[in-house]
Design an enzyme around this catalytic site. Sequence first.
Site, mmCIF file in Angstrom:
data_model
loop_
_atom_site.group_PDB
_atom_site.id
_atom_site.type_symbol
_atom_site.label_atom_id
_atom_site.label_comp_id
_atom_site.label_asym_id
_atom_site.label_seq_id
_atom_site.Cartn_x
_atom_site.Cartn_y
_atom_site.Cartn_z
ATOM 1 N N ARG A 271 -1.082 4.956 1.126
ATOM 2 C CA ARG A 271 -2.110 5.258 0.119
ATOM 3 C C ARG A 271 -3.477 5.385 0.773
ATOM 4 O O ARG A 271 -4.244 6.292 0.447
ATOM 5 C CB ARG A 271 -2.143 4.196 -0.984
ATOM 6 C CG ARG A 271 -3.088 4.585 -2.131
ATOM 7 C CD ARG A 271 -3.132 3.539 -3.244
ATOM 8 N NE ARG A 271 -3.823 4.043 -4.413
ATOM 9 C CZ ARG A 271 -5.136 4.003 -4.605
ATOM 10 N NH1 ARG A 271 -5.918 3.478 -3.670
ATOM 11 N NH2 ARG A 271 -5.679 4.480 -5.712
ATOM 12 N N CYS A 272 -3.790 4.478 1.680
ATOM 13 C CA CYS A 272 -5.087 4.541 2.362
ATOM 14 C C CYS A 272 -5.277 5.864 3.085
ATOM 15 O O CYS A 272 -6.399 6.380 3.164
ATOM 16 C CB CYS A 272 -5.212 3.408 3.379
ATOM 17 S SG CYS A 272 -5.341 1.755 2.679
ATOM 18 N N MET A 273 -4.200 6.416 3.623
ATOM 19 C CA MET A 273 -4.298 7.607 4.466
ATOM 20 C C MET A 273 -4.268 8.909 3.680
ATOM 21 O O MET A 273 -4.144 9.978 4.283
ATOM 22 C CB MET A 273 -3.161 7.619 5.493
ATOM 23 C CG MET A 273 -3.218 6.493 6.505
ATOM 24 S SD MET A 273 -2.027 6.704 7.840
ATOM 25 C CE MET A 273 -0.466 6.627 6.938
ATOM 26 N N ASN B 34 0.839 -1.197 0.000
ATOM 27 C CA ASN B 34 0.000 0.000 0.000
ATOM 28 C C ASN B 34 0.875 1.250 0.000
ATOM 29 O O ASN B 34 0.980 1.964 0.997
ATOM 30 C CB ASN B 34 -0.937 -0.023 1.218
ATOM 31 C CG ASN B 34 -2.002 1.039 1.152
ATOM 32 O OD1 ASN B 34 -1.916 2.080 1.795
ATOM 33 N ND2 ASN B 34 -3.021 0.785 0.349
#
Length: 402
Positions: free
Chosen positions: A391-393, A346
């Site tokens: 990436r999620c954040m 990620n």
Amino acid sequence: MGVELGSNSEVGALRVVILHRPGAELRRLTPRNTDQLLFDGLPWVSRAQDEHDEFAELLASRGAEVLLLSDLLTEALHHSGAARMQGIAAAVDAPRLGLPLAQELSAYLRSLDPGRLAHVLTAGMTFNELPSDTRTDVSLVLRMHHGGDFVIEPLPNLVFTRDSSIWIGPRVVIPSLALRARVREASLTDLIYAHHPRFTGVRRAYESRTAPVEGGDVLLLAPGVVAVGVGERTTPAGAEALARSLFDDDLAHTVLAVPIAQQRAQMHLDTVCTMVDTDTMVMYANVVDTLEAFTIQRTPDGVTIGDAAPFAEAAAKAMGIDKLRVIHTGMDPVVAEREQWDDGNNTLALAPGVVVAYERNVQTNARLQDAGIEVLTIAGSELGTGRGGPRCMSCPAARDPL
């Protein structure tokens, strides 16, 4: 005149990004509610904040303007009375609370200043925190609830800003999130984009409250080419509806629907693969040989959906390149599984060939570096308890076009 908002890839130089600094909402997590609120543990909040500050500072040092969601929310609530009403309406669950309590709660929220209201909308509120003059004699719900129960549920997953809005070209998608614990996140991003002056004139793409699509499942492989994971969160109906909307708005010519395992370790497509350069992707070794895609394309006669094909081949064809270079984490199977669980795949690209990754995924990072990718590492021992990486954040709101 600010930077023009929009993005047509995963790897164009990052110019504007929306983050959420974790706060009081994480302090609402207890052993009793972590499953319900989608966390795997109880983060040390001050350490998580330090880790997030390091992340934000790194992005800023590389030229990105960092916008914090809590600031945007407060500013939108200050700017617009309609924003206040929208936020309150989404937070007050009248069917659960009953009309008398819902009315009292709404009146209390209307009395708050923008900063305090933003805090309650994100951190939630317990029954014990209701004003002392709240009438208990008119609400059976209030009489029967435990004081520590939530009258407004917290949003600890707000830190994962990727999922609740997606920039595709010059437009923004406000998706429908799949699980109850996260549904209200989209209402807050909707509020921000509708009422914050920074986003005046921004047009929407694909708005649905029925067919779930989450931003972690949406990868902009190249201009006009979008991959959409279909698994635990995004549904086939959501992927198809998104594809048709993007075609109608001339935002894409090809959408790849990518089935992934319906399990927490692979909740989104970006937990198993992310773009690290214009023609290069990092991918979890266990799916390299099995990941497939259904190619959805616009044709003069409408939309066609092809047969399943190997993902890397389908992606290369859609992107117009000879081959998609795949860097797989093909190390010891146990290490590979551990690092995938810890969001080793990620990554967040800051520019072609430059990515941010968690420092703990030592072997995955080494493989990326051996392949010529510059890896900028951050700590994530506490941030990772919600199962999300760089990436999620992050929600890129502006990248240089490719």
